[in-house]
Design a protein around this motif. Structure first.
Motif, PDB file in Angstrom:
ATOM      1  N   ASP A   4      42.821  41.492  49.109  1.00  0.00           N
ATOM      2  CA  ASP A   4      44.014  41.363  48.371  1.00  0.00           C
ATOM      3  C   ASP A   4      44.952  40.742  49.340  1.00  0.00           C
ATOM      4  O   ASP A   4      45.620  41.471  50.184  1.00  0.00           O
ATOM      5  N   THR A 203      46.939  39.680  44.638  1.00  0.00           N
ATOM      6  CA  THR A 203      47.480  40.160  42.992  1.00  0.00           C
ATOM      7  C   THR A 203      49.080  39.938  43.236  1.00  0.00           C
ATOM      8  O   THR A 203      49.433  39.946  41.957  1.00  0.00           O
ATOM      9  N   PRO A 220      46.317  46.199  43.254  1.00  0.00           N
ATOM     10  CA  PRO A 220      45.460  45.493  44.163  1.00  0.00           C
ATOM     11  C   PRO A 220      44.020  45.543  43.410  1.00  0.00           C
ATOM     12  O   PRO A 220      43.345  44.453  43.841  1.00  0.00           O
ATOM     13  N   VAL A 223      42.530  42.300  41.803  1.00  0.00           N
ATOM     14  CA  VAL A 223      42.181  41.185  42.672  1.00  0.00           C
ATOM     15  C   VAL A 223      40.480  41.027  42.240  1.00  0.00           C
ATOM     16  O   VAL A 223      40.236  39.953  42.376  1.00  0.00           O
TER      17      VAL A 223
END
Ligand SMILES: [Zn+2]
Ligand SMILES: [Zn+2]
Length: 263
Positions: A4, A203, A220, A223
């Motif tokens: 991420d 994200t 996260p 993602v």
């Protein structure tokens, strides 16, 4: 690997359950996190997460919304903060003419100041730009002319023309959950065409949860959903896109080392 490349682990919506958020992301296959700062008062806290967690890195910078409050921040203060071993990037910085929370001239001056520190330190610049394509492109071209610096456009939502312009300048483009939205046809077209070596996924947690998580605080872990969606757009496997974007991450953020896998 799956990274991420842009999240705010110290923001409300994520910070309250930071350990749970990180655990859920790791369980979803996320192997790295770039924790982004937006104002000087949060630098220490953002870096502290990266000191505590081997798979988290930190950025230092001033978001364009916060430019007015940091008009007097000198390059030296920013440069000094980048010396920390877990700080691998500068930002997020840039221009936001949609909200106009800060004076545009101050936003532009701070953007150029960040660029100067990115050029001097070699750390990539994380650029936020909204409703400010012309000025962003002009400043990037002007500053690249004075000396190259590594940079990416985060949470890309701009036009195909702007994408071509920044790719020509050597930048990388990062896609957030917005690309999964039903009304994001133009962005999906851009995502399909991006050069494989010049793209990242992120994200921007706690904002912009991708489909199928819309309406929830973004984490996260999500993602993985954005990566799967973009992989399908491009006709590759999600594993391949995760590997490609992770390799791109470590090629761009040269100060980051992949966490060692315990055997
Ligand atoms: Zn942003
Ligand atoms: Zn952000």
């Amino acid at each position: 690997m799956l990274i991420d490349s842009h999240c705010h682990l110290n923001y409300k919506g994520v910070a309250e359950d930071q350990q749970g958020v990180l655990a859920r992301a790791r369980a979803a296959g996320v192997t790295g996190f770039l924790n982004i700062s937006t104002r000087q008062s949060e630098w220490d806290a953002v870096v502290a997460v990266a000191e505590a967690e081997p798979d988290v890195w930190a950025s230092v910078g001033i978001h364009p919304h916060e430019a007015d409050a940091h008009a007097d921040l000198g390059a030296e203060a920013l440069r000094a903060a980048t010396a920390h071993p877990r700080v691998i990037a500068i930002g997020e910085t840039g221009l936001d003419y949609y909200y106009d929370h800060s004076d545009r001239a101050v936003q532009r001056a701070l953007f150029r100041m960040h660029i100067g520190v990115a050029r001097d330190t070699g750390l990539p610049l994380i650029i936020h730009t909204r409703d400010a394509e012309a000025d962003t492109a002009e400043i990037l071209a002007d500053e690249m002319g004075k000396g190259a610096f590594p940079a990416l456009i985060h949470c890309f939502t701009a036009s195909a023309d702007f994408a071509r312009t920044v790719l020509d300048l050597g930048l990388t483009i990062s896609l957030s959950g917005i690309v999964t939205f039903k009304n994001a046809r133009d962005l999906q077209e851009i995502a399909r065409e991006l050069p494989e070596q010049r793209m990242l996924v992120e994200t921007d947690a706690p904002f912009l949860a991708p489909i199928p998580h819309r309406g929830k605080p973004c984490e996260p872990a999500f993602v993985a959903d954005t990566c799967a969606f973009v992989a399908q757009l491009r006709g590759v496997s999600r594993e391949d896109l995760a590997e490609t974007t992770s390799a791109n991450f470590f090629r761009l953020f040269t100060k980051a080392q992949p966490p060692q896998v315990a055997l």
